[in-house]
Design a protein around this motif. Structure first.
Motif, PDB file in Angstrom:
ATOM      1  N   TRP A  93       0.944  -1.234  -0.030  1.00 43.79           N
ATOM      2  CA  TRP A  93       0.044  -0.060   0.029  1.00 43.79           C
ATOM      3  C   TRP A  93       0.889   1.291   0.168  1.00 43.79           C
ATOM      4  O   TRP A  93       0.476   2.293  -0.435  1.00 43.79           O
ATOM      5  N   GLY A  94       2.084   0.976   0.421  1.00 47.03           N
ATOM      6  CA  GLY A  94       3.047   2.039   0.453  1.00 47.03           C
ATOM      7  C   GLY A  94       3.370   2.759  -0.968  1.00 47.03           C
ATOM      8  O   GLY A  94       3.855   3.892  -1.330  1.00 47.03           O
ATOM      9  N   GLY A  95       3.043   1.857  -2.037  1.00 47.52           N
ATOM     10  CA  GLY A  95       2.976   2.245  -3.353  1.00 47.52           C
ATOM     11  C   GLY A  95       2.164   3.605  -3.684  1.00 47.52           C
ATOM     12  O   GLY A  95       2.445   4.422  -4.755  1.00 47.52           O
ATOM     13  N   ILE A  96       1.014   3.829  -3.006  1.00 48.06           N
ATOM     14  CA  ILE A  96       0.182   5.139  -3.247  1.00 48.06           C
ATOM     15  C   ILE A  96       1.328   6.360  -3.165  1.00 48.06           C
ATOM     16  O   ILE A  96       1.240   7.030  -3.712  1.00 48.06           O
ATOM     17  N   ALA A  97       2.111   6.157  -2.015  1.00 44.36           N
ATOM     18  CA  ALA A  97       2.868   7.218  -1.918  1.00 44.36           C
ATOM     19  C   ALA A  97       4.005   7.638  -3.121  1.00 44.36           C
ATOM     20  O   ALA A  97       4.316   8.731  -3.535  1.00 44.36           O
ATOM     21  N   LEU A  98       4.391   6.540  -3.725  1.00 48.55           N
ATOM     22  CA  LEU A  98       5.320   6.694  -4.652  1.00 48.55           C
ATOM     23  C   LEU A  98       4.445   7.107  -5.858  1.00 48.55           C
ATOM     24  O   LEU A  98       5.037   7.962  -6.613  1.00 48.55           O
ATOM     25  N   TRP A  99       3.402   6.747  -6.115  1.00 50.17           N
ATOM     26  CA  TRP A  99       2.539   7.326  -7.182  1.00 50.17           C
ATOM     27  C   TRP A  99       2.338   8.756  -6.879  1.00 50.17           C
ATOM     28  O   TRP A  99       2.422   9.637  -7.829  1.00 50.17           O
ATOM     29  N   ALA A 403      -8.631   6.572  -0.844  1.00 47.24           N
ATOM     30  CA  ALA A 403      -9.964   6.516  -0.344  1.00 47.24           C
ATOM     31  C   ALA A 403     -10.123   5.025   0.046  1.00 47.24           C
ATOM     32  O   ALA A 403     -10.714   4.682   0.985  1.00 47.24           O
ATOM     33  N   LEU A 404      -9.654   4.017  -1.099  1.00 41.46           N
ATOM     34  CA  LEU A 404      -9.673   2.730  -0.708  1.00 41.46           C
ATOM     35  C   LEU A 404      -9.140   2.239   0.491  1.00 41.46           C
ATOM     36  O   LEU A 404      -9.494   1.706   1.381  1.00 41.46           O
ATOM     37  N   PHE A 405      -7.855   2.821   0.861  1.00 39.70           N
ATOM     38  CA  PHE A 405      -6.924   2.633   1.900  1.00 39.70           C
ATOM     39  C   PHE A 405      -7.887   2.882   2.993  1.00 39.70           C
ATOM     40  O   PHE A 405      -7.696   2.323   3.909  1.00 39.70           O
ATOM     41  N   ALA A 406      -8.109   3.902   3.352  1.00 40.71           N
ATOM     42  CA  ALA A 406      -8.652   4.633   4.394  1.00 40.71           C
ATOM     43  C   ALA A 406      -9.913   4.029   4.780  1.00 40.71           C
ATOM     44  O   ALA A 406     -10.432   4.057   5.935  1.00 40.71           O
ATOM     45  N   ALA A 407     -10.846   3.940   3.855  1.00 38.47           N
ATOM     46  CA  ALA A 407     -12.100   3.413   4.143  1.00 38.47           C
ATOM     47  C   ALA A 407     -12.347   1.863   4.168  1.00 38.47           C
ATOM     48  O   ALA A 407     -13.193   1.374   4.866  1.00 38.47           O
ATOM     49  N   TRP A 408     -11.246   1.138   3.561  1.00 40.94           N
ATOM     50  CA  TRP A 408     -11.474  -0.418   3.782  1.00 40.94           C
ATOM     51  C   TRP A 408     -10.333  -0.979   4.407  1.00 40.94           C
ATOM     52  O   TRP A 408     -10.341  -2.228   4.826  1.00 40.94           O
TER      53      TRP A 408
END
Length: 453
Positions: A93-99, A403-408
């Motif tokens: 999920w850390g890949g979100i930060a790279l994106w 949003a997917l990470f935070a909500a699910w």
């Protein structure tokens, strides 16, 4: 994160934090991009869609991004990995930060180029070189600026140095102090400009009617996608920038009232800028759809006819520089924070990020001169690609992943305590994010991509 780093990135007061988030959100998108996007996409229809996307997509996702930063307490990459592991998920999920980091680099690169134009115009205006010129001469002056590779590169370089000089100083000694002065100044100058336009022109009411009277005759998939992308762009969400600020958020600060306030201010600034600019457009009988050069051609033509017009033009371009400066600083900070948490010194990290963004910015800066013949996508210039890709595509995708990470995926108890909105506030935020923001964002994004944007 070391104690010194934590101290350097924390915010001593709630007001400084609010001004920082506002400075990140209110900037180039409101004063430069919104008017020309509205001009190209039907005015009122674009404004209404943009405001709706701010409320139904921007608000919950902006809250989610700040909440993740507060819960993780570190830079975006480290926070996402830590929280994912705590919730039993993959550290991928850390890949979100790279994106998000790639998105921020692209946005910062063209931000610096446009801010360089504004810097150039500010100096020209206050020196009197734009006074008493004919409309043809003013239009030719902007074309000459874009066609001069050395001049636009020098302007771009100067602005990037201004940005990095503040980022190197850190949150408290650099970013907070600058935001505390420049954000109120930005609003004061913009309000003064609108008042002056109302006094000097007869175009305010036509501008208001054009911006506020619904007209959906020009709606299509591309307009919807552009309006959604613009909502993410102006709120500075979808690229993990706000996570870095959430990590140092004051303990008593409430997220939901904060994001609502910023969203209202964001739309208000866009509306004020739109009224000021289109009042001049209608008063002078000009075309509304003039593209990125709208601010740099239309306003100088009008101001050249006013008493003391050069000073007012310089003030407006100063507003644009200030707005862009605060936003660019707030975009560079999370990138620097991620490298700091990986063991880099702040100075070294800042100059690496700035150097990379500067190099990418050359593609935009030179797209009107030595690279004018390069048209990589359906005839789009490199400048068009470098502005559309991060704002209309990458930011909404990043927002969807956040949003997917935070909500699910984020642990419910961690999310509840970080949001600090009570049971009812948390339930409303989670419900909006899960069952409204995520599905709507996915549908609009897919539909827009399939329609070719």
């Amino acid at each position: 994160m070391s104690g010194a780093d934590s101290e350097q990135r924390s915010w001593r007061s709630g007001l400084s934090f609010v001004l920082a988030i506002t400075g990140a959100a209110v900037g180039l998108g409101n004063i430069w991009r919104f008017p020309y996007m509205a001009g190209e996409h039907g005015g009122s229809a674009f404004l209404l869609l943009y405001a709706c996307f701010v409320l139904c997509l921007g608000l919950p996702i902006m809250a989610a991004e700040i909440m993740i930063g507060r819960a993780g307490g570190r830079a975006p990459l480290q926070s996402l990995r830590l929280l994912a592991a705590h919730g039993g998920g993959s550290t991928r999920w850390g890949g979100i930060a790279l994106w998000g980091g790639a998105t921020l680099l692209l946005v910062l690169s063209f931000y610096s180029v446009v801010a360089g134009w504004a810097l150039d115009y500010t100096l020209q205006a206050f020196s009197g070189r734009l006074a008493d010129r004919s409309p043809e001469a003013i239009g030719a002056a902007f074309d000459a600026l874009l066609a001069d590779p050395w001049r636009v590169t020098a302007d771009h370089t100067l602005f990037m140095i201004m940005t990095l000089g503040v980022v190197v100083a850190g949150v408290r000694r650099g970013i907070a102090r600058l935001n505390n002065w420049l954000v109120p100044l930005l609003y004061g100058l913009l309000v003064a400009l609108v008042i002056m336009v109302a006094i000097m022109t007869d175009g305010v009411m036509p501008a208001l009617r054009w911006l506020l009277t619904p007209d959906f005759s020009r709606l299509d998939g591309g307009v919807v996608l552009n309006a959604m992308g613009h909502a993410f762009f102006t709120l500075a969400t979808g690229a993990c920038a706000l996570m870095a600020y959430g990590a140092g958020m004051p303990a008593r600060q409430r997220i939901l009232p904060l994001v609502f306030t910023v969203a209202v201010l964001d739309v208000l600034v866009a509306l004020l800028a739109g009224v000021a600019i289109f009042a001049v457009v209608f008063d002078q009988g000009m075309e509304v759809a003039q593209g990125p050069g709208l601010v740099f051609v239309t306003l100088p033509i009008a101001f050249a006819q006013w008493p003391g017009g050069a000073l007012w033009l310089g003030a407006f371009m100063g507003v644009l520089v200030v707005a862009t400066w605060t936003s660019s600083i707030n975009m560079a900070e999370p990138l620097v924070a991620m490298l700091e948490d990986a063991g880099w010194s702040r100075r070294r990290a800042a100059w690496l990020i700035g150097g990379t963004a500067w190099a990418l910015g050359l593609l935009s800066a030179l797209s009107f001169s030595v690279l004018a013949g390069v048209r990589p996508l359906e005839g789009m210039s490199l400048f068009d690609v470098m502005t559309a890709l991060p704002t209309d595509i990458m930011m909404p995708i990043g927002g969807l992943l956040i949003a997917l990470f935070a909500a699910w995926r984020l642990d419910r108890d961690q999310a509840f305590h970080a949001l600090a909105a009570g049971p009812s506030g948390f339930a409303v935020w989670r419900g909006m994010t899960r069952f409204s923001a995520i599905p709507l964002l996915a549908v609009v994004l897919v539909a827009g991509l399939l329609s070719g944007g």
